[in-house]
Write a protein that holds these residues in place. Structure first.
Motif, PDB file in Angstrom:
ATOM      1  N   THR A 256      47.711  38.167  42.469  1.00 25.34           N
ATOM      2  CA  THR A 256      48.335  37.084  41.720  1.00 25.34           C
ATOM      3  C   THR A 256      48.892  37.654  40.422  1.00 25.34           C
ATOM      4  N   GLN A 257      49.722  36.877  39.769  1.00 24.55           N
ATOM      5  CA  GLN A 257      50.274  37.341  38.495  1.00 24.55           C
ATOM      6  C   GLN A 257      49.157  37.537  37.470  1.00 24.55           C
ATOM      7  N   GLU A 258      48.164  36.672  37.485  1.00 28.39           N
ATOM      8  CA  GLU A 258      47.042  36.835  36.557  1.00 28.39           C
ATOM      9  C   GLU A 258      46.321  38.155  36.800  1.00 28.39           C
ATOM     10  N   GLU A 259      46.157  38.541  38.058  1.00 26.95           N
ATOM     11  CA  GLU A 259      45.524  39.816  38.372  1.00 26.95           C
ATOM     12  C   GLU A 259      46.407  40.987  37.942  1.00 26.95           C
TER      13      GLU A 259
ATOM     14  N   LEU B 267      48.495  40.943  35.406  1.00 26.62           N
ATOM     15  CA  LEU B 267      48.376  41.019  33.951  1.00 26.62           C
ATOM     16  C   LEU B 267      47.070  41.676  33.538  1.00 26.62           C
ATOM     17  N   ALA B 268      46.007  41.300  34.208  1.00 24.23           N
ATOM     18  CA  ALA B 268      44.698  41.863  33.882  1.00 24.23           C
ATOM     19  C   ALA B 268      44.674  43.363  34.153  1.00 24.23           C
TER      20      ALA B 268
ATOM     21  N   THR C  52      54.462  42.218  39.482  1.00 26.08           N
ATOM     22  CA  THR C  52      54.851  41.745  38.159  1.00 26.08           C
ATOM     23  C   THR C  52      55.324  42.885  37.271  1.00 26.08           C
TER      24      THR C  52
END
Length: 375
Positions: free
Chosen positions: A28-31, A33-34, A285
């Motif tokens: 996911t985009q959150e992953e 970013l992390a 991303t």
């Protein structure tokens, strides 16, 4: 891309092949970013603050870094020998002043090797000093005044030799001269006009000598030659060159976002930009962080190009065709890394432009990165 500058940041030494957190499934985009933030923080932990004072004009030769501190409005030349961990604060002027151009910051100029520093700090020639000592004169080369509109003659230092390019009064040719402190007069080495004949000299811009290898620019063209050559070779640039690194067998140079490698033996050049882009990946991303940035600054260390990507500093290995992230910019622009310079020990020095507004900052500390294991 969702309001973010496109970035890539995956180092296979740290993450599993495929860059998926779920056994190869797309993150996911959150992953994404992390993952980026985790790598950014890890790389940031490798840096150390080198200097915090305003500085510019970074230049490396051998194991020595040179720079100019300008915070007081009075430019001050400094150097640091990384092999000896020895800093030198020079007391002579690294700038020229005159009635028509009284601002020292606009007239900063110096050239240096590991043993000698030169500066056109008087209107009638170049003064030379011993490297590593605050102010130990080596000698002065007296020169005629340069043409109207030119502040000083182009010059370069290699070892204990000073090279300068002057216009010959009788022929009008650009003549490269060599002078060693202790000599009464310089000696003529060659005429740049003859090196490029039958091409006609365009506007001469600058030159540099490294050992016995010469590179110079005229009319927007970049030329490469040994000092014993009868003819120079054009490195085939078709646009303005942003930076160049040269050696006896060829050169690497940039044109905006593209890198080229020129081979003197075959008189050919190769665009290596696509190889750089294909040499590294992370996730969807952050797919273009390592792509060369617009009007980037860069340096070369052995077989590595250390350059400003879209989102940080990266090192491209010309032999293995792999890219390694060295430092990543903060996504909020609170720190953006520029002006990388590497010395012979493998230590990398880089400016961190700091900002709290979201725009790229104008100044910040100089960081050092003990990157010998990476470079």
């Amino acid at each position: 891309m969702n309001g973010l500058r496109t970035v890539a940041a995956c180092l296979t030494a740290f993450f599993l092949a495929g860059c998926g957190a779920n056994g190869g499934e797309e993150q996911t985009q959150e992953e994404d970013l992390a993952e980026f933030e985790a790598l950014r923080e890890e790389l940031e932990g490798r840096r150390d603050v080198f200097i915090e004072t305003p500085a510019q004009d970074f230049f490396a030769t051998g194991n020595t870094l040179y720079w100019v501190e300008v915070g007081s409005g009075n430019p001050l030349l400094r150097s640091f020998d990384d092999s000896k961990k020895q800093r030198t604060d020079y007391t002579f002027k690294p700038y020229l002043t005159g009635v028509s151009s009284p601002n020292p910051v606009d007239n900063i100029n110096f050239a240096a090797s590991s043993t000698m520093v030169a500066s056109m700090n008087q209107l009638d020639g170049a003064n030379t000093y011993a490297a590593g000592s605050p102010e130990m004169p080596r000698g002065k080369l007296v020169l005629p005044a340069p043409p109207f509109g030119q502040k000083w003659w182009a010059y370069s230092v290699t070892g204990d030799d000073l090279y300068v390019t002057v216009i010959h009064g009788d022929t009008g040719k650009y003549v490269l001269q060599k002078w060693t402190p202790g000599q009464a007069n310089p000696t003529d080495v060659l005429a740049l006009d003859d090196l490029i004949a039958p091409n006609v000299m365009g506007e001469f811009t600058n030159f540099a000598v490294n050992g016995t290898t010469l590179m110079f620019s005229e009319g927007g063209r970049l030329w490469l030659a040994e000092l014993t050559d009868m003819k120079a070779k054009w490195v085939q640039n078709d646009k303005r060159v942003g930076g160049a690194d040269f050696y006896p067998g060829g050169a690497v140079y940039s044109q905006d976002r593209e890198f080229f490698r020129y081979d003197k033996a075959t008189d050919t050049r190769e665009n290596i930009t696509e190889k750089i882009k294909a040499s590294y990946s992370m996730n969807k991303t952050f797919i273009e962080a390592h792509h060369p940035g617009h009007d980037m600054t860069w340096c070369k260390f052995k077989n590595k190009i250390v350059y400003e990507g879209n989102f940080g500093l990266f090192a491209y290995d010309l032999e293995n065709e792999t890219t390694t992230p060295l430092l990543l910019d903060a996504r909020d622009n609170s720190v953006v890394y520029k002006y990388p310079v590497a010395v012979g020990t493998g230590t990398l020095f880089v400016k961190g432009l700091e900002s709290q507004s979201g725009a790229t900052g104008a100044d910040g500390p100089m960081f050092s990165l003990a990157a010998a294991n990476l470079l």
